[in-house]
Design a protein around this motif. Structure first.
Motif, PDB file in Angstrom:
ATOM      1  N   LYS A 320      -5.151 -13.923   6.814  1.00  0.00           N
ATOM      2  CA  LYS A 320      -5.504 -14.018   5.396  1.00  0.00           C
ATOM      3  C   LYS A 320      -6.721 -13.148   5.044  1.00  0.00           C
ATOM      4  N   LYS A 323      -5.812  -9.447   5.137  1.00  0.00           N
ATOM      5  CA  LYS A 323      -5.117  -8.994   3.930  1.00  0.00           C
ATOM      6  C   LYS A 323      -6.097  -8.786   2.775  1.00  0.00           C
ATOM      7  N   GLN A 324      -7.083  -9.682   2.640  1.00  0.00           N
ATOM      8  CA  GLN A 324      -8.092  -9.501   1.599  1.00  0.00           C
ATOM      9  C   GLN A 324      -8.879  -8.223   1.828  1.00  0.00           C
ATOM     10  N   THR A 326      -7.907  -5.598   3.434  1.00  0.00           N
ATOM     11  CA  THR A 326      -7.031  -4.456   3.151  1.00  0.00           C
ATOM     12  C   THR A 326      -6.993  -4.177   1.652  1.00  0.00           C
ATOM     13  N   HIS A 327      -6.959  -5.224   0.847  1.00  0.00           N
ATOM     14  CA  HIS A 327      -6.976  -5.047  -0.612  1.00  0.00           C
ATOM     15  C   HIS A 327      -8.263  -4.363  -1.057  1.00  0.00           C
ATOM     16  N   TYR A 328      -9.406  -4.798  -0.520  1.00  0.00           N
ATOM     17  CA  TYR A 328     -10.682  -4.176  -0.892  1.00  0.00           C
ATOM     18  C   TYR A 328     -10.728  -2.709  -0.468  1.00  0.00           C
ATOM     19  N   ASN A 330      -8.194  -0.690  -0.251  1.00  0.00           N
ATOM     20  CA  ASN A 330      -7.373   0.061  -1.203  1.00  0.00           C
ATOM     21  C   ASN A 330      -8.148   0.328  -2.500  1.00  0.00           C
ATOM     22  N   VAL A 331      -8.966  -0.661  -2.923  1.00  0.00           N
ATOM     23  CA  VAL A 331      -9.791  -0.455  -4.113  1.00  0.00           C
ATOM     24  C   VAL A 331     -10.816   0.643  -3.872  1.00  0.00           C
ATOM     25  N   GLN A 333     -10.522   3.069  -1.845  1.00  0.00           N
ATOM     26  CA  GLN A 333      -9.806   4.334  -1.738  1.00  0.00           C
ATOM     27  C   GLN A 333      -9.609   4.983  -3.109  1.00  0.00           C
ATOM     28  N   THR A 334      -9.587   4.188  -4.162  1.00  0.00           N
ATOM     29  CA  THR A 334      -9.438   4.743  -5.507  1.00  0.00           C
ATOM     30  C   THR A 334     -10.729   5.364  -6.028  1.00  0.00           C
ATOM     31  N   ILE A 341     -17.009  -7.466  -2.267  1.00  0.00           N
ATOM     32  CA  ILE A 341     -16.140  -8.057  -1.239  1.00  0.00           C
ATOM     33  C   ILE A 341     -16.521  -9.519  -1.066  1.00  0.00           C
ATOM     34  N   SER A 353     -15.941  -7.957   7.426  1.00  0.00           N
ATOM     35  CA  SER A 353     -15.927  -7.740   5.978  1.00  0.00           C
ATOM     36  C   SER A 353     -17.334  -7.515   5.443  1.00  0.00           C
TER      37      SER A 353
END
Length: 594
Positions: A320, A323-324, A326-328, A330-331, A333-334, A341, A353
């Motif tokens: 879990k 996955k969180q 990984t989401h951060y 991706n953010v 990366q933009t 976080i 993290s």
């Protein structure tokens, strides 16, 4: 993707890591327990069987000694040859036989056949009986050779005499036969037969086994059963010939067949070649080990279920926050570097993290700092361009003063001005970050020449230069700050001539050592420890402040480590009785080739 996920692999790993050890543990426990139980059972029963054999031997020897009592009676052998109608002789013979009959409670009756007078006598608990017969009721040769023989279990016999109402008709006994001779003559005078009840043997054998789970046999050398846990087998032959063959190997021991463990002891009496055999079925022998394996198996199944549940819980807890994170990422990366976080778990993923968030903060700070440094560098470059005329003006002025000194015949002034001019030129070579050690040593010599002019005979400089070391590349301006510290902090605190020693050595193709020693004042132990601790840090850990007394050494160390990836070192220590030694160990900065 699902089968390659961390959760699936973690479950597979935990199942394998649990199932295999548990299975091996069950197998090893079963084997080890079976062998331990077997060894323990054999040892206990060997001792028990030996004690049982001893009791049986003593019991049979007691019966045999009772039969020998005819030789202890001084008149018995003489009475056998006297007139059979003499009642006193008959009474003495009755008395001897009755004495034998009451010696042991298990002796039921005693039979005697006199070969001299052809009279057979039977003594029981009732009235004795006698009659004339041409030969004995039985022949001893039918049951064995020698002076003594024993007949296995058989039905009680009246030896041809009419039975009385008090006689038992269904009792089993075994019989001891003794040939009575007039020693040393071997001619048989009479035959003595003693019928013995089985009560004594039963009492001994009943204590040697567990009736419900074990079997016990007492057999003779022909396989006739004298005692058995099954009463209907007594007096019969054992049909198992392989079993009888195994018993003939040794006087004692044990063997294991497919169904039971057999332990045996041979009595080896001259008149009774009996064998005591105890059989322990495998179902009884390994009952405890089987129960232990079943218990361990139940525990293993429960443990396996617990592992599966814990594995699922742990995998969810681990995946879990991943996955969180990984989401951060991706953010980030933009291009949004200031993402907040929110992972608060105390485990390694939470630490990862938080470290990632700290790393992003550091990157933001570095980007801002680099931007500001770039602006500062541009400003400094502009100022440097504006100030380029000042060094040229100063060089020309010093050159004019030197020319005037030569015109007035003062060459020492000219030399000092030239040293000062060369020092300034060396300092203004801003485009060079690395120089050869030769250039650095020459610069230090110019600096020390000015210092000698200042201190005169109160300063002594010693040089020990390894020519092979001069071609190594080193950061610019690393020697003068170290020597300058001596004039700032160490010189003048002790009376006498100040001494500064500079030594260089090439250790190998990629390493050079520089040692600078002075005889000035030493550092306090506390101050030395703090300075050594500071100089033991890496370039990233060093922090330079303007009010730091060791800023020169820290600056030198920082540049050495930056250029050598933290491989170079700078160490400082006190000398005895006073003074300071500073050692530069420089690694892999390059080398100038001719």
């Amino acid at each position: 993707m699902k089968f390659r996920s961390i959760r699936t692999r973690l479950i597979q790993f935990m199942l394998l890591a649990t199932t295999i050890p548990l299975s091996l543990s069950l197998i090893f426990t079963l084997v080890h327990t079976r062998e331990s139980v077997k060894e323990q059972t054999v040892n206990e029963n060997v001792r028990l069987m030996y004690q049982g054999k001893t009791n049986l031997v003593n019991y049979l020897n007691g019966i045999n000694r009772a039969s020998l009592s005819v030789y202890t009676d001084p008149h018995f052998l003489r009475n056998l040859a006297l007139r059979p109608d003499d009642y006193s002789i008959i009474s003495e013979i009755y008395t001897t036989l009755q004495t034998i009959q009451v010696t042991t409670p298990d002796i039921y009756q005693v039979y005697l056949h006199n070969n001299v007078t052809n009279i057979s006598t039977l003594v029981t608990s009732s009235v004795p009986r006698r009659e004339f017969r041409a030969k004995p009721y039985r022949n001893i040769q039918a049951f064995g050779s020698g002076m003594t023989a024993i007949q296995p279990v058989h039905a009680l016999d009246s030896y041809g005499f009419p039975r009385s109402p008090s006689d038992y008709t269904d009792r089993n006994v075994f019989s001891l036969y003794r040939s009575i001779v007039n020693v040393p003559d071997s001619k048989q005078l009479a035959l003595l037969a003693i019928d013995v009840k089985l009560d004594g043997i039963n009492a001994i054998c009943d204590q040697l086994y567990e009736n419900r789970s074990e079997q016990l046999y007492l057999i003779d050398d022909k396989g006739t059963v004298i005692y058995s846990h099954e009463p209907n087998e007594i007096g019969k032959l054992i049909p198992d010939h392989a079993f009888m063959k195994a018993l003939k190997n040794d006087d004692e021991g044990y063997f294991d067949d497919k169904d039971a463990m057999s332990i045996y002891e041979k009595l080896n009496l001259g008149f009774a070649s009996w064998t005591l055999v105890k059989q322990i079925p495998h179902t009884s022998l390994y009952q405890q080990s089987t129960q232990l394996v079943l218990i361990n198996g139940a525990i293993a199944i429960l443990a396996l279920l617990a592992v599966v549940l814990v594995t699922l819980w742990i995998s969810i807890r681990i995946t879990k926050p991943i996955k969180q994170l990984t989401h951060y990422i991706n953010v980030v990366q933009t291009g949004q570097l200031d993402v907040d976080i929110q992972v608060t778990s105390p485990d390694e993923i939470g630490i990862l993290s938080r470290r990632f968030r700290q790393m992003m903060d550091t990157i933001n700070n570095l980007i801002l700092r680099e931007y500001r440094l770039e602006l500062a560098n541009k400003t400094n470059q502009l100022k440097a361009l504006q100030a380029q005329i000042n060094p040229h003006f100063l060089y020309n002025t010093l050159q004019s003063i030197g020319t005037l000194a030569l015109q007035h015949n003062v060459p020492r002034v000219y030399s000092l001005l030239s040293s000062l001019s060369n020092i300034m030129r060396y300092n203004m070579r801003s485009s060079e970050a690395l120089v050869t050690l030769k250039d650095e040593v020459n610069h230090l010599k110019l600096y020390l020449e000015l210092q000698k002019e200042r201190f005169g005979d109160q300063l002594e400089v010693k040089w020990e230069i390894d020519e092979d070391s001069l071609s190594f590349s080193v950061p610019k301006m690393i020697l003068q700050p170290i020597a300058e510290n001596y004039f700032k902090h160490g010189m003048g605190h002790y009376a006498g001539v100040g001494c500064l020693s500079i030594t260089t050595r090439a250790i190998d193709e990629h390493r050079v050592t520089i040692i600078i020693e002075n005889n000035g004042s030493s550092l306090e132990e506390e101050a030395l420890s703090k300075l050594q601790e500071k100089l033991g840090k890496t370039a990233r850990q060093l922090e330079l402040t303007e009010d730091d007394n060791s800023i020169g050494l820290s600056n030198v160390l920082m540049r050495l480590q930056l250029y050598s990836d933290n491989l170079s070192t700078l160490t400082i220590s006190n000398l005895s009785p006073h003074g300071i030694q500073i050692t530069l160990d420089i690694i892999a900065l390059g080398r100038e080739t001719e």
